[in-house]
Write an enzyme that holds these catalytic residues in place. Structure first.
Site, mmCIF file in Angstrom:
data_model
loop_
_atom_site.group_PDB
_atom_site.id
_atom_site.type_symbol
_atom_site.label_atom_id
_atom_site.label_comp_id
_atom_site.label_asym_id
_atom_site.label_seq_id
_atom_site.Cartn_x
_atom_site.Cartn_y
_atom_site.Cartn_z
ATOM 1 C CE1 TYR A 265 2.381 -0.240 4.762
ATOM 2 C CE2 TYR A 265 1.268 1.389 6.105
ATOM 3 C CZ TYR A 265 1.480 0.795 4.888
ATOM 4 O OH TYR A 265 0.794 1.228 3.798
ATOM 5 C CE LYS B 4 7.243 -13.262 -3.352
ATOM 6 N NZ LYS B 4 6.728 -13.854 -4.578
ATOM 7 C CG ASP C 201 3.992 -13.936 -6.299
ATOM 8 O OD1 ASP C 201 3.525 -14.707 -5.442
ATOM 9 O OD2 ASP C 201 5.100 -14.133 -6.856
ATOM 10 C CG ASP D 289 -1.137 -0.018 1.852
ATOM 11 O OD1 ASP D 289 -2.250 0.407 1.490
ATOM 12 O OD2 ASP D 289 -0.148 0.720 1.966
HETATM 13 O O1 LIG Z 1 -0.674 6.505 5.900
HETATM 14 C C1 LIG Z 1 -0.608 6.699 4.709
HETATM 15 O O2 LIG Z 1 -0.311 7.798 4.233
HETATM 16 C C2 LIG Z 1 -0.941 5.598 3.742
HETATM 17 C C3 LIG Z 1 -1.645 4.454 4.402
HETATM 18 C C4 LIG Z 1 -2.316 3.559 3.445
HETATM 19 O O3 LIG Z 1 -2.121 3.553 2.253
HETATM 20 C C5 LIG Z 1 -3.312 2.635 3.982
HETATM 21 O O4 LIG Z 1 -3.413 2.476 5.191
HETATM 22 O O5 LIG Z 1 -4.017 1.997 3.185
HETATM 23 MG MG LIG Z 2 -3.313 2.107 1.214
#
Ligand SMILES: O=C(O)CCC(=O)C(=O)O
Ligand SMILES: [Mg+2]
Ligand SMILES: NC(=O)C1=CN([C@@H]2O[C@H](COP(=O)(O)OP(=O)(O)OC[C@H]3O[C@@H](n4cnc5c(N)ncnc54)[C@H](OP(=O)(O)O)[C@@H]3O)[C@@H](O)[C@H]2O)C=CC1
Length: 422
Positions: free
Chosen positions: A151, A221, A287, A311
């Protein structure tokens, strides 16, 4: 108009005046609909809980499309400065284009304000339609690392001079022979650090101890990504041992006892630790974890994980208890005290402006915020009113389509119903 005062942080403690100024970002897509609905609920609950003695003075900040249309910038510096100055904020979702265009503003806010924990509690509300047989067994709190991992946005696009340079470096300097199609590959970089892991796992363990939770599971993972996700697991266990030895028992300790004294001794030591109220620190490969939260959800409690895993897990767990229409969250830096509360879901563009979607995620994010401010009475009033409204089968489309005999209402009407049930 009421003036309001700033919230401040004194020795790590939030100082909340009776009329705090709280910035909000309305958000893109469904953002304006759900913010309008949710803010009415907050105001009504606070007025009722404190007979008018307390009141939030809302201050709009710009970010996303509205900011770009007004100022030519997607995330104005003024917005970042204001969140730092006012300490606590709440936001609607912001759109991120796929495959190009601007990078996520949601992620930028988290990174630039160093909001290292994405806190997402997932619990069942009676009466909510769920795809699983026993949704009430889900009661987990996700601590998702919020500033690193894939990220971080360190990516090099296929076909560019930059990616060629990175691939040549990997091949020529590092001896990498495993890039299957080097001519057309894009490359992403995944930084996971000891400090980043430790502050996140520390927050998760502290939470588990203070809330009387049974376990913290490190989800990773690490079998495949050994030096990032595997390191997360190792650093997590080491931190538990180093900083919380008297309050935790870990599977690493279990393994050590087993190797020395056998399985029965390890089982007995673990049971004794659990019986004495220690938090069990364990781990699961991602998983396997995703199948076990469906088959054995009661075995999981607090979850500490990295950004991308967190996420995926957030949306999957939200679905188990009725979907992301009812999934709250917060981005918090426990060291500076700065926090932005926000729903787990995104901008759901096909529903933008239709006054249709469920505002519960942002309402419940506000409940988390009120609890954070220690305005527990208002928080509790809202939670009870949401439970009452859903039990009466007054729900938005997302729940109505899965419920027998539901009364489907608009986003704003759901807020009206919650307010009348306060
Ligand atoms: O920043 C985004 O557009 C997606 C972020 C996301 O899915 C989240 O933080 O759960
Ligand atoms: Mg999200
Ligand atoms: N923190 C943030 O601001 C986030 C932003 N995003 C961004 O949002 C945009 C859209 O992302 P997308 O992947 O479609 O995910 P979304 O979460 O926006 O929407 C996916 C689906 O979830 C359901 N949903 C979402 N919100 C609600 C709600 N309040 N009430 C009821 N149902 C809801 C809808 O399901 P159905 O179709 O079944 O009705 C919707 O189509 C992207 O640009 C993404 O980057 C995504 C996640 C977080």
């Amino acid at each position: 108009m009421m003036q309001g005062e700033k919230i401040s942080v004194d020795n790590g403690e939030l100082k909340v005046p009776n009329h705090p100024i709280v910035p909000f970002i309305e958000g893109d897509g469904i953002g304006p609909d759900i913010w309008k609905a949710a803010s009415r609920v907050f105001d009504a609950a606070i007025a009722k809980a404190y007979n008018g003695e307390k009141k939030i003075v809302w201050k709009e900040l710009l970010c996303g499309q509205k900011a770009f249309d007004t100022t030519g910038e997607w995330l104005p510096q003024e917005t970042l400065d204001a969140i730092k100055a006012y300490v606590i904020a709440i936001k609607g979702p912001l759109t991120t284009p796929v495959g190009g265009g601007i990078r996520s503003l949601n992620v930028a806010l988290r990174q630039q304000l160093d909001l290292f924990t994405c806190l997402r509690p997932v619990r069942y509300f009676q009466g909510v339609p769920s795809p699983v047989k026993q949704p009430e067994l889900v009661d987990m709190v996700i601590f998702r690392e919020n500033t690193e991992d894939i990220y971080a946005g360190i990516e090099f696009e296929s076909g560019t001079a930059e990616v060629r340079k990175v691939i040549q470096f990997l091949q020529n300097e590092m001896g990498v022979r495993k890039i299957r199609f080097p001519e057309t590959s894009g490359i992403g970089v995944k930084p996971v650090s000891k400090e980043g892991t430790e502050r996140l796992v520390r927050a998760a363990i502290r939470y588990a101890i203070s809330e009387g939770r049974k376990s913290v599971t490190l989800v990773h993972k690490g079998n495949i990504m050994k030096f990032t996700e595997g390191a997360f697991k190792n650093w997590g266990y080491a931190l538990a041992e180093k900083e919380f030895a008297d309050k935790t028992f870990s599977w690493k300790q279990y393994d050590a006892i087993k190797a020395e004294k056998g399985k029965d001794a390890a089982d007995a030591a673990q049971q004794e630790a659990i019986d004495s109220g220690k938090v069990l620190v364990k781990d699961a490969i991602a998983d396997n974890f995703l199948q076990q939260i469906l088959t054995r959800p009661a075995e999981y409690d607090v979850v500490a994980t990295m950004n991308l895993d967190g996420d995926y897990i957030s949306d999957a767990l939200a679905a188990q208890v009725g979907g992301i229409g009812i999934a709250p969250g917060a981005n918090i830096n426990y060291e500076t005290g700065i926090a932005i509360f926000e729903a787990t879901h995104g901008t759901a563009p096909k529903y933008a402006g239709l006054d249709k979607v469920n505002p519960s995620s942002v309402i419940l994010s506000g409940v988390l915020m009120l609890e954070h401010l220690k305005w527990y009475e208002a928080a509790q009033l809202i939670t009870q009113a949401i439970e009452k409204t859903i039990s009466a089968k007054t729900v938005t489309y997302d729940f109505a389509r899965l419920m027998e005999g539901a009364k489907e209402v608009k986003c704003s009407e759901f807020a009206d119903a919650v307010i009348s049930n306060l």
